[in-house]
Design an enzyme around this catalytic site. Structure first.
Site, mmCIF file in Angstrom:
data_model
loop_
_atom_site.group_PDB
_atom_site.id
_atom_site.type_symbol
_atom_site.label_atom_id
_atom_site.label_comp_id
_atom_site.label_asym_id
_atom_site.label_seq_id
_atom_site.Cartn_x
_atom_site.Cartn_y
_atom_site.Cartn_z
ATOM 1 N N PHE C 122 49.327 34.446 43.578
ATOM 2 C CA PHE C 122 48.239 33.825 44.332
ATOM 3 C C PHE C 122 47.111 33.521 43.344
ATOM 4 C CE2 PHE C 122 44.541 34.251 47.365
ATOM 5 C CZ PHE C 122 44.867 33.164 48.158
ATOM 6 N N ALA C 123 46.713 32.268 43.266
ATOM 7 C CA ALA C 123 45.731 31.865 42.265
ATOM 8 C C ALA C 123 44.443 31.418 42.938
ATOM 9 C CB ALA C 123 46.301 30.758 41.376
ATOM 10 N N GLU C 126 38.349 32.417 39.623
ATOM 11 C CA GLU C 126 38.010 31.634 38.437
ATOM 12 C C GLU C 126 36.879 32.334 37.701
ATOM 13 O OE1 GLU C 126 37.208 27.594 39.459
ATOM 14 O OE2 GLU C 126 39.056 27.395 40.625
ATOM 15 N N ARG C 242 45.203 43.413 51.930
ATOM 16 C CA ARG C 242 44.275 44.499 51.581
ATOM 17 C C ARG C 242 44.833 45.874 51.957
ATOM 18 N NH1 ARG C 242 38.949 40.960 52.634
ATOM 19 N NH2 ARG C 242 38.776 40.234 50.487
ATOM 20 N N ARG C 267 50.872 76.086 34.641
ATOM 21 C CA ARG C 267 49.923 76.416 33.588
ATOM 22 C C ARG C 267 49.366 77.835 33.759
ATOM 23 N NH1 ARG C 267 48.171 75.518 28.478
ATOM 24 N NH2 ARG C 267 45.899 75.444 28.312
ATOM 25 N N GLY C 339 43.082 69.273 32.492
ATOM 26 C CA GLY C 339 42.252 69.591 31.332
ATOM 27 C C GLY C 339 42.601 68.720 30.135
ATOM 28 N N GLU C 363 41.106 42.011 44.849
ATOM 29 C CA GLU C 363 41.173 41.566 46.249
ATOM 30 C C GLU C 363 39.854 41.871 46.967
ATOM 31 O OE1 GLU C 363 44.660 41.752 48.623
ATOM 32 O OE2 GLU C 363 45.971 41.765 46.864
ATOM 33 N N GLY C 364 38.773 41.614 46.267
ATOM 34 C CA GLY C 364 37.445 41.874 46.804
ATOM 35 C C GLY C 364 36.959 43.229 46.335
ATOM 36 N N THR C 365 35.872 43.264 45.579
ATOM 37 C CA THR C 365 35.334 44.553 45.123
ATOM 38 C C THR C 365 34.963 45.384 46.344
ATOM 39 O OG1 THR C 365 33.069 43.737 45.130
ATOM 40 C CG2 THR C 365 34.308 43.459 43.078
#
Lengths: 396, 258, 386
Positions: C122-123, C126, C242, C267, C339, C363-365
């Site tokens: 999907f373009a 810009e 989304r 650990r 760690g 896809e939108g901040t």
């Protein structure tokens, strides 16, 4: 032969369910119920605290083979390029013990071409008789002709026991011959004994080595078994020992396969992931020269070479050998960690090994906490001693 | 080409856990899977079909629950599956298993090649492939790592040996057993899985393969498990003391008895 | 937790999980290191029919929707979100066709996308049109039977790898976003080229490139919907994808949580596994709770969209916002629990932390998501009080 229950004795305690190695027992309202996975192995009988379970009836044998009371003990004498394999000599030691106990002869079946020098060697390692099948077509091992000759020889001479080395060839030959003879075959035995009737008790690991099973083949002869190399010690050679060499009458040889090419690959050792034994080295070895000791030990044991990340990064050995988080995960039967401290990222790659041996100079190294056997000491001293020990035991 | 792959249902070895108290394998909750080597057998059968045409039949002998591995085989692309399951088959050793599978193969039409995994990871005997071949009276090749040439009536294959490999030619039909390096088994697709879910799994009993009653199951098994026992376990962390030589000797004594 | 998936959805999730564990995990670190596009894995996903899950049955798909696609993305992201996003971008590129394509366009493109034979992309973005889509400068001019495209799209996921591009371009400069239109452009069309592969912080297995149009002529049948529908097509597409970004975030977070739990149990410090320390336990508990909450939201929204609901933008934004913020926090905490080891490339959590960041951006901040959510709230309140 089947498992039966004395309902009044059963306390529905569940011990049989827990003991069943085949998952065939389910506890019902009135006591254990058996599924078709039951092999009548008797584990539940032994586990039952109230003796409520017993084995009823004798195994129905379809056509009991006529027992050859004096049937001999045989060892298949596999040779390669006119040289006996070590496993043959190892089996002669064990076969000698069984034959003496049974009061029968120990015989070898030797197939090849121009192998006249081998019978005496077999005799000096304990054979009383050597049946020699000699023909140009038998020079190298091949499934078709070897199976035909072995079947023929067994039918003719009727041994009671036939032991075969668990080499690639032996593991191909033995099941074919056993199926032709309609007799039992136990793979990869690790120990033999005799019961009071002279039946061979064949012990092998079941379920990935966590449980041992003893197998009997009471109504069929020969009792066939394969044994992996290095399971039994090589017996001492008795120079000048005397025995009989008998030329085998060969059946008509019907070839059905052609061997087009035999390729011996440079010995890169067994594949790390699939090896039964892994010998691995770490930074604690101190130097790349000492890492060669790890490789030598691996080659003596027929093991694959493993390494910790730090020595791979240091260039002592190439990446494909790396065991651990970012290398390979291995779960061999035996893992020998030399100079490996046991950083968590190494441990996660090998902790499922059946037996873990740790050799490290630092008594507080974490590797010892997961080791089955621990040796506090310098790897560069312990490894050569171990190599001497192994070589000594296979040549004494 | 009609290729038969034989598969076995085994407990997933990656889930095998040992009860630290008893040393026994914990079997509860362990998934049952296709024996890993058999997956390579099935994959090779499917690849042969894809390149040469024909069909793939998959056989499995086991309890009714083994139906699942045959569904997995359908999901991967098997054309036909048959479950050999009957109370009379139970308790079979490798000889009775070889006989039973061989009878089933004999009932199928125009089989060119039978492919088995090198061995099953629960028993590790590696005996059923060659045993079947003997029962069918056809050639076998064990530990095949590559098929070089395959026609309707001839196979040239690379067989692993202890020191390298051999190139062996056999006439077909034949049985081969295969090692893992032969191929990488495919992961089945959703469509295949959906097809598998709906499939009917035919079950064959002794009559369907015209088996002799005393050659199958426990009755047809010359070997008996006489007893099972726990191997002697050394507790974790046994430290071996002494000079390096003494330590080495103590270690080798323990290791060689394993 | 049981999300009452259908048998088929469970099958999809299990299969994606199997591929993630058996095929993706073993190569994830290498793909990240080499920044290599995972073509082999795309082939595996195709053979497993996973590209078919969101495509209607008439066009060679399996007829699922947003939830099915999200399940796959989540499982793949557990192992490598670079691989997952390469897969998800094909959904992003194909939803415009599914939603607005003509019968002919669907027949022509969807079967190949469903089989995994061709990837989509999907373009939209810009250089001067990120959060503010009104800055789009790529133009499409009708010339006889063809549109002529000119302009440069930036940071296009699957750029250069995909065969099918849905492109948003300006057809009428006077109308602002209402003058945008959507087009299908196939790789190989003269005038279509690609910039160099971007070097990224995370999701490095995925390919991100400029998609460049220089007098690129396409048949006018490649217009999606009508002229001027480009903005609507974009929004409707994002409504469906989304939740997929949300699923990606859930998957990464789950992967990080799994690693943190595993490590905490193994650990040993101060003579005991660090999982026995309450400080670690509380962190793990918070991480697990947040991941589960994010998953519940993503699945609910996905289901709701699949039910055919309208006006789903706010919910889709919430799923993406919440899950991606959780993902960032959980991956940072996972690195903390591991760690020094966590900071090393030898362990997978630092990669997960790097991969997590993009889910708050693309896809939108998340700031844009908050705007969408807030505007929707205010609009609805205003309508009620009228």
């Amino acid at each position: 032969m089947e498992i039966r229950l004395l309902a009044d004795k059963c306390t529905i305690c569940g011990a049989c369910e827990a003991a069943c190695p085949y998952d065939a027992v389910a506890m019902g309202a009135d006591g254990p119920e058996l599924s078709e996975e039951c092999t009548v192995c008797g584990a539940c009988v032994e586990a039952c605290p109230t003796e409520a379970i017993y084995i009823a009836g004798e195994k129905a044998s379809p056509q009991p083979e006529p027992r050859d009371a004096a049937g001999d003990v045989w060892v298949f004498a596999e040779q390669r390029e006119g040289q006996l394999l070590d496993v043959v000599l190892e089996l002669l030691g064990e076969g000698r013990r069984l034959a003496s106990e049974l009061g029968v002869s120990l015989a070898c079946l030797l197939l090849g071409d121009s192998v006249d020098h081998l019978p005496q060697e077999l005799i000096e390692f304990g054979a009383d008789l050597v049946y020699v099948g000699s023909a140009p077509e038998l020079k190298h091992y091949r499934d078709d002709l070897y199976a035909q000759v072995m079947e023929h020889a067994v039918r003719q001479h009727r041994p009671a026991i036939l032991l075969i080395g668990g080499t690639a060839n032996g593991r191909s030959l033995a099941p074919r011959v056993a199926a032709r003879l309609e007799t039992g075959l136990t793979a990869d035995c690790t120990g033999f004994a005799l019961d009071e009737d002279g039946n061979l008790l064949q012990t092998r690991p079941a379920f990935g080595g966590n449980l041992m099973a003893t197998i009997r083949c009471p109504h069929h002869r020969p009792q066939m078994a394969t044994v992996r190399p290095k399971v039994f010690p090589k017996p001492a050679r008795q120079p000048g020992r005397e025995g009989q060499v008998i030329a085998l009458e060969l059946p008509e040889l019907v070839p059905w396969q052609r061997i087009l090419e035999v390729v011996e690959e440079a010995d890169t050792g067994p594949n790390l992931a699939e090896a039964d034994i892994v010998v691995a080295g770490g930074r604690g070895l101190g130097s790349p020269e000492n890492f060669r000791l790890v490789e030598e030990l691996a080659s003596v044991l027929g093991a694959a070479v493993g390494a910790s990340r730090s020595v791979v990064d240091a260039g002592w050995v190439s990446y494909p050998h790396q065991v651990g988080q970012t290398g390979r995960t291995v779960a061999p039967k035996i893992y020998i960690a030399c100079g490996i401290s046991g950083a968590i990222q190494h441990i996660v790659g090998m902790q499922s090994s059946d037996v873990i041996v740790a050799i490290n100079s630092d008594p507080d190294a974490p590797i010892f906490s997961i080791a089955t056997y621990g040796i506090v000491g310098k790897a560069e001293e312990v490894i050569p001693a171990l190599i001497r020990e192994i070589k000594g035991s296979s040549s004494q | 080409m009609h290729i038969v792959a034989c598969i076995k249902q085994v407990p997933d070895p990656s889930q095998a856990r040992i009860d630290r108290e008893t040393g026994l394998v914990i079997r509860e909750g362990v998934d049952k899977i296709i024996n890993p080597y058999d997956l390579h057998a099935l994959e090779e059968a499917l690849r042969i079909k894809e390149t040469k045409g024909g069909k793939v039949t998959v056989l499995s002998m086991g309890p009714a629950s083994a139906e699942q591995v045959l569904r997995d085989a359908i999901a991967m692309g098997a054309d036909q599956v048959i479950l050999l399951s009957d109370r009379q088959f139970a308790g079979a050793d490798t000889l009775a298993t070889s006989y039973t599978l061989a009878r089933a193969v004999a009932r199928l039409e125009d089989v060119n090649l039978v492919i088995c995994g090198k061995q099953a990871v629960d028993g590790d005997t590696a005996q059923v492939g060659p045993g079947m071949a003997a029962k069918l009276d056809i050639p076998h090749i064990t530990q095949v790592r590559k098929l070089r040439e395959l026609t309707e009536d001839k196979l040239v294959a690379e067989k692993l040996t202890d020191r390298g490999y051999e190139v062996v030619e056999v006439p077909l039909p034949a049985v081969i057993t295969v090692v893992k390096e032969l191929n990488e088994p495919r992961i089945p697709g959703l469509r295949g899985m959906m097809r598998a879910k709906k499939a009917e799994i035919p079950v064959w009993g002794p009559e369907d393969i015209e088996a002799e009653a005393d050659r199958i199951g426990l009755k047809g098994s010359p070997t008996q498990v006489w007893r099972t026992f726990e191997p002697e376990r050394h507790r974790k962390g046994e430290m071996l003391e002494g000079t390096p030589s003494e330590q080495a000797a103590a270690l080798w004594q323990r290791l060689r008895s394993l | 937790m049981d999300y009452f998936l259908t048998e088929e959805q469970q099958m999809i999730k299990d299969l994606a999980a199997r591929i993630a564990d058996e095929r993706v995990k073993p190569v994830a670190a290498e793909l990240d290191e080499k920044e290599e596009f995972p073509w082999e894995l795309m082939k595996v996903l195709g053979e497993a029919d996973l590209f078919a899950v969101w495509v209607p049955e008439e066009y060679g798909g399996l007829g699922g929707g947003v939830l099915e696609q999200a399940l796959v993305v989540e499982e793949l992201s557990r192992a490598c979100s670079g691989v997952a996003v390469s897969y998800a971008a094909s959904a992003l590129g194909s939803f415009p066709i599914i939603l607005f394509g003509t019968e002919e366009q669907k027949q022509r493109y969807l079967p190949d996308i469903a089989s995994g034979k061709r990837l989509a992309a999907f373009a939209l973005t810009e250089a001067n049109a990120g959060s503010d889509v009104s800055g789009i400068a790529t133009t499409a001019t009708l010339d006889g039977d063809e549109y002529v495209l000119n302009g440069t799209k930036q940071w296009i996921t699957n750029g250069g790898e995909a065969d099918i591009y849905t492109v948003i371009a300006v057809t009428d400069k006077t109308k602002g976003p209402r003058g945008y239109s959507a087009f299908i452009v196939e790789k190989g069309t003269p005038g279509l080229s690609f910039g160099k592969k971007e070097k990224k912080l995370g999701i490095r297995a995925s390919a991100t490139r400029e998609v460049i149009f220089e007098n690129c002529r396409i048949p006018k049948e490649n217009l999606l919907g009508r002229e001027g529908q480009g903005f609507v097509i974009t929004m409707k597409t994002f409504d469906r994808t989304r939740p997929g970004v949300g699923a990606q975030a859930v998957g990464i977070a789950q992967g990080a949580l799994d690693e943190a739990v595993k490590y905490a149990r193994e650990r040993v410090q101060f003579g005991q596994p660090i999982s026995s320390f309450q400080g670690i336990q509380f962190m793990l508990a918070d991480m697990a709770t947040q991941v589960e909450a994010a998953r519940a939201l993503v699945y609910s929204v996905a289901r709701w969209i699949d039910s055919g609901a309208k006006d789903v933008s706010q919910a889709a934004a919430m799923a993406k916002l919440f899950a991606s913020d959780v993902c960032m926090k959980v991956t940072v905490d996972a690195v903390q629990i591991l760690g020094g080891y966590g900071y090393m490339r030898e362990y997978p959590v630092e990669k997960m932390m790097r991969d997590a960041k993009i889910t708050q951006i693309y896809e939108g901040t998340n700031q844009i998501q908050r705007s969408i959510i807030a505007l929707d709230l205010i609009k609805k309140a205003a309508r009620k009080n009228k």
